[in-house]
Structure formats: C-alpha cells, structure tokens
Write an enzyme that holds these catalytic residues in place. Structure first.
Site, short mmCIF file in Angstrom:
data_model
loop_
_atom_site.label_atom_id
_atom_site.label_comp_id
_atom_site.label_asym_id
_atom_site.label_seq_id
_atom_site.Cartn_x
_atom_site.Cartn_y
_atom_site.Cartn_z
N GLU A 91 -14.49 -6.19 34.63
CA GLU A 91 -13.55 -5.77 35.66
C GLU A 91 -12.98 -4.40 35.37
O GLU A 91 -12.79 -4.01 34.22
CB GLU A 91 -12.41 -6.80 35.76
CG GLU A 91 -12.91 -8.15 36.26
CD GLU A 91 -11.82 -9.20 36.36
OE1 GLU A 91 -11.91 -10.06 37.26
OE2 GLU A 91 -10.88 -9.18 35.53
N CYS B 17 -4.01 -12.83 25.52
CA CYS B 17 -4.93 -12.09 26.38
C CYS B 17 -6.03 -13.01 26.90
O CYS B 17 -6.75 -13.63 26.12
CB CYS B 17 -5.55 -10.93 25.60
SG CYS B 17 -6.73 -9.96 26.56
N GLY C 263 -12.13 -5.85 26.42
CA GLY C 263 -12.74 -5.39 25.18
C GLY C 263 -11.84 -4.53 24.32
O GLY C 263 -10.81 -4.02 24.76
N SER D 120 -6.79 2.47 24.17
CA SER D 120 -5.91 1.44 23.64
C SER D 120 -6.66 0.63 22.59
O SER D 120 -7.79 0.20 22.83
CB SER D 120 -5.43 0.52 24.76
OG SER D 120 -4.63 -0.53 24.25
N SER E 12 -1.79 -1.60 20.37
CA SER E 12 -1.24 -2.91 20.71
C SER E 12 -0.54 -3.47 19.48
O SER E 12 -1.18 -3.98 18.57
CB SER E 12 -2.38 -3.85 21.17
OG SER E 12 -2.98 -3.36 22.35
N HIS F 7 2.88 -5.55 19.28
CA HIS F 7 3.23 -6.92 19.66
C HIS F 7 4.01 -7.73 18.64
O HIS F 7 4.39 -8.88 18.92
CB HIS F 7 1.98 -7.72 20.07
CG HIS F 7 1.14 -7.03 21.08
ND1 HIS F 7 1.62 -6.60 22.29
CD2 HIS F 7 -0.18 -6.67 21.06
CE1 HIS F 7 0.65 -6.01 22.98
NE2 HIS F 7 -0.44 -6.03 22.24
N ASN G 1 1.72 -11.81 31.21
CA ASN G 1 1.14 -12.39 32.42
C ASN G 1 0.48 -13.71 32.06
O ASN G 1 -0.60 -13.73 31.48
CB ASN G 1 0.13 -11.41 33.04
CG ASN G 1 0.81 -10.14 33.52
OD1 ASN G 1 1.64 -10.17 34.41
ND2 ASN G 1 0.49 -9.02 32.89
N CYS H 252 -1.92 -6.48 33.17
CA CYS H 252 -2.25 -6.38 31.75
C CYS H 252 -2.47 -7.76 31.14
O CYS H 252 -1.67 -8.67 31.31
CB CYS H 252 -1.11 -5.67 31.03
SG CYS H 252 -1.42 -5.40 29.29
#
Length: 376
Positions: A91, A118, A167, A199, A221, A223, A299, A342
C-alpha cells in the site's frame, strides 16, 4: 524478461545505455521522459534518437505496478493497493495538505521487525521490494494525480515522500538508495533532501551507511524511554539498544539535511504514555541529540490488544516535553476511515515468517514495566 528501467537511478541508467552503445546524455533524456513526464511508451519519446528507441523495444520497459484498489478518505487521503506478484500486495498513501502533498511509500511486502502496535508487522514478512517497485508507487501517484487534479505543466503533485509505508526501509538498503537518488535527482523528481524522509526502527549500521551514501531526513521510531519497555514494543531494540541508537542519531546529524532527528512515539494507553515516561524521555535525549518529537495516536487493530491513549493523557505527555524545551507535535490522524493511518498499512502478504502461527501459539501480552520516577 525485459529490463525494468524503473530499477535504475540516473547513473545506473547511464551505464545501461552505455552497454547499448549510447552516450550519457541519451540516458538523461530517457530518465526525464520516464520520471518527469511519466511516459512509458518509447515511441512517444519524441526527442529520443530513433536508433535508441529501436534498441529499447523488446529488451527494456517501464513497468508500472498494477493497481488493485483505490480508496479515498473523507479527509482527502487516498490509499492505493499495488500488486507486486506472488500473492503479495503493498500500500501507498497520498496525504494532501494546503502547503504540500505527501506520499507514504512501502519498501517491503510485510515487515520482519514485528513492532507490537503495527498491523504490518502482524502480517509477517514476504520479501523486499525492488527499486523499481518502490519507485513505481511514486511514479504512478505523481502522474495519476497530476491528471486527476488538473495541475499545470511543471507543477508537482507530490512535494514530500516519506518511507513510512509497509516495511523497514533500512533492511532493504540495496533497493532503497537508488530509489532515493531518483527522488532527489533534478532530472527525476527533483525533491529536496529535507523533503524525503526515511523512517527506521533503528537499524544502526544502515543508519551510518545512509549518512555516507544518501543523507536525507531521518525519523526514528522510538516509542519507549527505556530499554526494558522498548524491548517489548520494538524487538529490534534487543539488537540495537537505546544507547547505540542515540549515538547513531548523533552521528547522522553530522551529514543530515536537517539539524534534528524526528523521534516518532506511538501513544499507547497505560503502556508508554504517563508523565513519568515523558520525564524519562527528556532525560534520555537531553544533551545527547538534537531532536523533535512526533506523538502519534495509536490506530487500533484487533490483533494488537492495545488501546489509544486518551486526549488529555497525550496533552499532558506533550506538555512535559515542551516544558523541557523539546519541540513536540501531535500527529493529526489522517485516513483512518480507510485504514490508511500510521501503523494501519497491511496490504496482502504471503508470510514466510509464520508470524500468524506464532501469534496463535503465543498471544502477545505486553508487560508494562514502571518508568523510573513513578509507576504508569
């Protein structure tokens, strides 16, 4: 099979044309037709020598990716699902704003990093994309949107590219760098290094290589503010812990087109979102690396077992960072009604890592560990 010319940056295309007995300026002409004008029919490349056009027919092609679906969000975000063969699809997402058009591009079919929040990681990993498959996402989006939006000649639809799709880009380094060089090339898409962002979850050796080979803007990333929690959320941390990662970020800034690293931080309810975590984060980065923070609302997806932090919790977290002098933004969720936000990109992946079988046997249970200075 015919050579896909999307696989080449300009130097690679020049070398290919030299093999056909053609000079470099012919490769520049061909490169412009492909990337600036979006033409894939050699017969339409009017200023290209007929001898070269004849040589290319049958041995080379500009091979776009088939578009399986297109979805449009109520906020203007557009998501495309591209067929990359063998049961895999990836995508890409276009995010329009008043002053820019950003394309989020995938670099792999699936992802092997396996971050707990994710949905791409929960699908497992099939394979790396080739340079041409990475660029085909930009090639299609740029020229499709120019027509769709009725843009005048020379006006770009895509002003920013973020390698934040499916990825881990730095685990596909060999294909990534020629794609980045084509995005930056004035004969290609002519994007500024400040407007192309890679990223990464923190592949330290490849961060150092990117700094030398093709420094663009870097987003990391993060977190979590400590190794114990980050080990649970981002398994790659067990190989490249925070101390090594922050040192690599400092080195990257020596060649970076921006004078800061963007740290991405997904806000997970009751996991990493307390004010104590925020204070620990301040202590982690202060005086070690020039940075800004992008707080990302989680999300949710069913397999994660995680929840989005509440608005007040996010604001309190951000306030601790800003009061400490750290530039902090809260990402506005875009395209979540079409699963284009995201962490939501999943596509279709023939998983070679058996992640679903492993998740079925061992359901994910994140054990929240107290941050120093207080319990979450």
């Amino acid at each position: 099979m015919a050579v896909n010319l999307l696989d080449f940056d300009l130097d690679g295309l020049a070398a290919y044309c030299e093999g056909l007995g053609e000079k470099r300026f012919r490769a520049v002409q061909l490169f412009r037709w492909i990337h600036q004008k979006g033409v894939c029919d050699f017969g339409q490349m009017s200023d290209l020598a007929k001898s070269l056009r004849d040589k290319l027919v049958g041995v080379a092609q500009v091979r776009p990716l088939p578009v399986l679906t297109e979805q449009a969000s109520s906020d203007g975000t557009i998501k495309w699902l591209f067929d990359v063969g063998d049961g895999n699809a990836v995508e890409a997402v276009f995010i329009p704003e008043d002053d820019r058009g950003t394309l989020c591009v995938s670099s792999q079919a699936g992802c092997a990093v396996g971050c707990r929040f994710c949905s791409t990681g929960h699908q497992g990993f099939s394979r790396n994309l080739g340079t041409g498959e990475i660029l085909a996402q930009l090639w299609f989006a740029e020229h499709h949107l120019r027509q769709r939006l009725g843009l005048p000649a020379g006006e770009r639809a895509i002003t920013n590219v973020v390698m934040m799709g499916m990825g881990e880009p730095l685990q596909n380094y060999h294909a990534l760098v020629p794609a980045l060089r084509t995005m930056l090339d004035d004969h290609g898409y002519g994007l500024s290094r400040r407007r192309v962002t890679v990223s990464t979850s923190g592949v330290v050796p490849m961060m150092d290589r990117l700094r030398e080979d093709c420094p663009v803007a870097l987003a990391v990333s993060l977190h979590a503010p400590n190794d114990a929690l980050r080990d649970e959320l981002v398994p790659l941390n067990r190989k490249y812990p925070l101390a090594e990662l922050l040192e690599a970020c400092g080195r990257y800034l020596e060649s970076a087109p921006r004078d800061f690293i963007t740290f991405e931080y997904c806000m997970l309810d009751g996991v990493n979102d307390t004010e104590a975590h925020a204070r620990e984060l301040v202590a982690l980065v202060r005086d070690r690396v020039r940075c800004k923070f992008n707080l990302i609302p989680f999300n949710p997806f069913p397999a994660s077992g995680l929840k989005r932090s509440g608005r007040e919790r996010v604001q309190a977290f951000a306030r601790v960072l800003t009061d400490a002098g750290l530039v902090t933004t809260v990402r506005k969720t875009r395209g979540d009604d079409i699963d284009a936000a995201c962490g939501q990109l999943a596509g279709e992946v023939r998983d070679r890592t058996n992640v679903q079988r492993r998740l079925t046997r061992q359901p994910i249970r994140i054990q929240v560990r107290p941050a120093s200075g207080g319990a979450p």
